[in-house]
Design an enzyme around this catalytic site. Structure first.
Site, PDB file in Angstrom:
ATOM      1  N   GLY A  46      -0.169   4.969  -1.202  1.00 34.85           N
ATOM      2  CA  GLY A  46      -1.252   5.662  -0.506  1.00 34.85           C
ATOM      3  C   GLY A  46      -0.759   6.844   0.321  1.00 34.85           C
ATOM      4  CD  GLN A  47      -3.406  10.893   4.281  1.00 34.61           C
ATOM      5  OE1 GLN A  47      -4.321  10.123   4.586  1.00 34.61           O
ATOM      6  NE2 GLN A  47      -3.221  12.035   4.891  1.00 34.61           N
ATOM      7  CG  ASP A  71      -0.490   0.702  -3.905  1.00 32.53           C
ATOM      8  OD1 ASP A  71      -1.577   0.456  -4.456  1.00 32.53           O
ATOM      9  OD2 ASP A  71      -0.399   1.416  -2.891  1.00 32.53           O
ATOM     10  CE1 TYR A 111     -10.049   2.025   8.044  1.00 29.92           C
ATOM     11  CE2 TYR A 111     -10.860   3.585   9.666  1.00 29.92           C
ATOM     12  CZ  TYR A 111      -9.819   3.059   8.928  1.00 29.92           C
ATOM     13  OH  TYR A 111      -8.555   3.577   9.079  1.00 29.92           O
ATOM     14  N   GLY A 169       0.849  -1.207   0.000  1.00 33.79           N
ATOM     15  CA  GLY A 169       0.000   0.000   0.000  1.00 33.79           C
ATOM     16  C   GLY A 169       0.876   1.245   0.000  1.00 33.79           C
TER      17      GLY A 169
END
Ligand code: NAD
Ligand code: SER
Length: 315
Positions: free
Chosen positions: A13-14, A36, A144, A10
């Site tokens: 990502g941010q 990713d 989540y 990942g």
């Protein structure tokens, strides 16, 4: 001595972008493999190895771990709170199966350390609103939050049962200027800076008095590296550590931005994300993280606002 080789899943990502760059500074560019599902982020290009990888494909993940001689895994692939409510099955599958794939491979390949972030989203409407403690009533209402809470207990289980050294932080909303946020309820606190600089106005999807725990990305990176570098015997929490830095409302961050952009105005149009925000604590008690591995943030609202504006003005 075996040199550590890290896999970041990942990485586009941010958090992934900044964490990968920070890990490359510590461990050397060649020793941190970014991966990713989507293409390599521009900021990572030319700074070290990149592989295309789907964490849901356990075989492919296992092959990469063996082929690259991986000794540490940082798992950042997940679907965040707001996007998760639009597709609960997808969020549950990725957030749970991705973690279980990594934990299984870590056990089989005797990976030295695993990092997996949890979130303040584990807390729900029945948790204390102010200075929410490390251990308290936890009844999340988003898919989540449910996936993060279940994930925390899987981490604890793999540590207790198989000795996997997996560590975790319950990040608050993270604010950054280098990479875009990925679909969370706290994303307004990033959008607001871009809108203030580009249009001097912003319509916020949360009400003006919605207080949430937040953290500037440099502090999130610092917390992550500190936790992962701490000696094993200092880690007393094997679910996930509360960490805190600041708490503010849309109204307060607007006032902070107006110190730099006096003409900036805000309007409020709350949507489905208001219900998510209302279910989370307003502030977090991180005494255990402070005690165990000396956690201390560097940025408050004023320092973060000044740094965000200075950096975004130079983009
Ligand atoms: P993000 O959405 O910006 O990045 C996630 C990355 O994972 C994306 O680049 C995406 O392409 C990748 N990805 C998705 N599915 C994948 C798959 N099947 N295989 C491989 N990669 C895949 O998220 P982020 O904000 O960087 O969050 C990283 C972690 O931190 C997540 O676990 C998130 O829950 C947690 N967290 C984030 C925040 C925050 O404010 N950003 C707060 C609390 C916790
Ligand atoms: N920033 C994240 C979100 O809003 C918190 O985990 O989903």
């Amino acid at each position: 001595m075996v040199k550590d080789k890290i896999l970041v899943i990942g990485a586009s990502g941010q958090i992934g972008v900044e964490l990968t760059l920070a890990l490359r500074k510590v461990y050397g560019n060649a020793n941190v493999v970014a991966s990713d599902l989507r293409e390599e982020n521009d900021l990572l290009k030319g700074t070290g190895p990149y592989v295309s990888l789907d964490v849901m494909n356990k075989e492919m993940l296992h092959v990469q771990v063996i082929r690259q001689n991986i000794t540490q895994i940082y798992l950042l692939a997940a679907i965040l709170s707001a996007t998760g409510e639009k597709n609960p099955n997808l969020a549950w599958n990725l957030n749970m199966q991705g973690l279980l794939n990594v934990l299984d491979i870590a056990r089989e390949e005797q990976i030295h350390k695993v990092y997996w972030p949890s979130s303040i989203a584990v807390f729900g409407p029945t948790s204390p609103k102010i200075n929410c403690p490390q251990q308290t009533i936890i009844e999340p209402i988003t898919v989540y939050g449910i996936s993060k809470y279940a994930g925390e207990f899987w981490c604890n289980y793999y540590h207790q049962r198989y000795g996997v050294d997996v560590r975790s932080l319950r990040y608050p909303g993270l604010i950054s200027y280098k990479s875009a946020p990925g679909g969370g309820t706290t994303d307004y606190a990033i959008e607001i800076f871009h809108a203030a600089l580009e249009e001097q106005k912003y319509t916020c999807f949360l009400k003006e008095d919605t207080y949430l725990p937040m953290m500037y990305m440099p502090d999130a990176i610092k917390a992550t590296l500190s936790l992962m570098e701490a000696p094993q015997d200092q880690i007393t929490v094997r679910t996930s550590y509360n960490v805190a830095a600041m708490s503010f409302s849309p109204k307060e961050i607007t006032t902070a931005i107006q110190q730099f952009i006096p003409d900036f105005t805000i309007a409020y149009q709350p949507d489905y994300r208001q219900t998510i925000a209302d279910s989370w604590p307003q502030s977090i008690d991180d005494t255990t993280a402070k005690k165990d591995w000396n956690w201390q943030p560097d940025f408050n609202l004023q320092l973060m606002t000044a740094d965000m504006i200075a950096n975004l003005q130079h983009v």
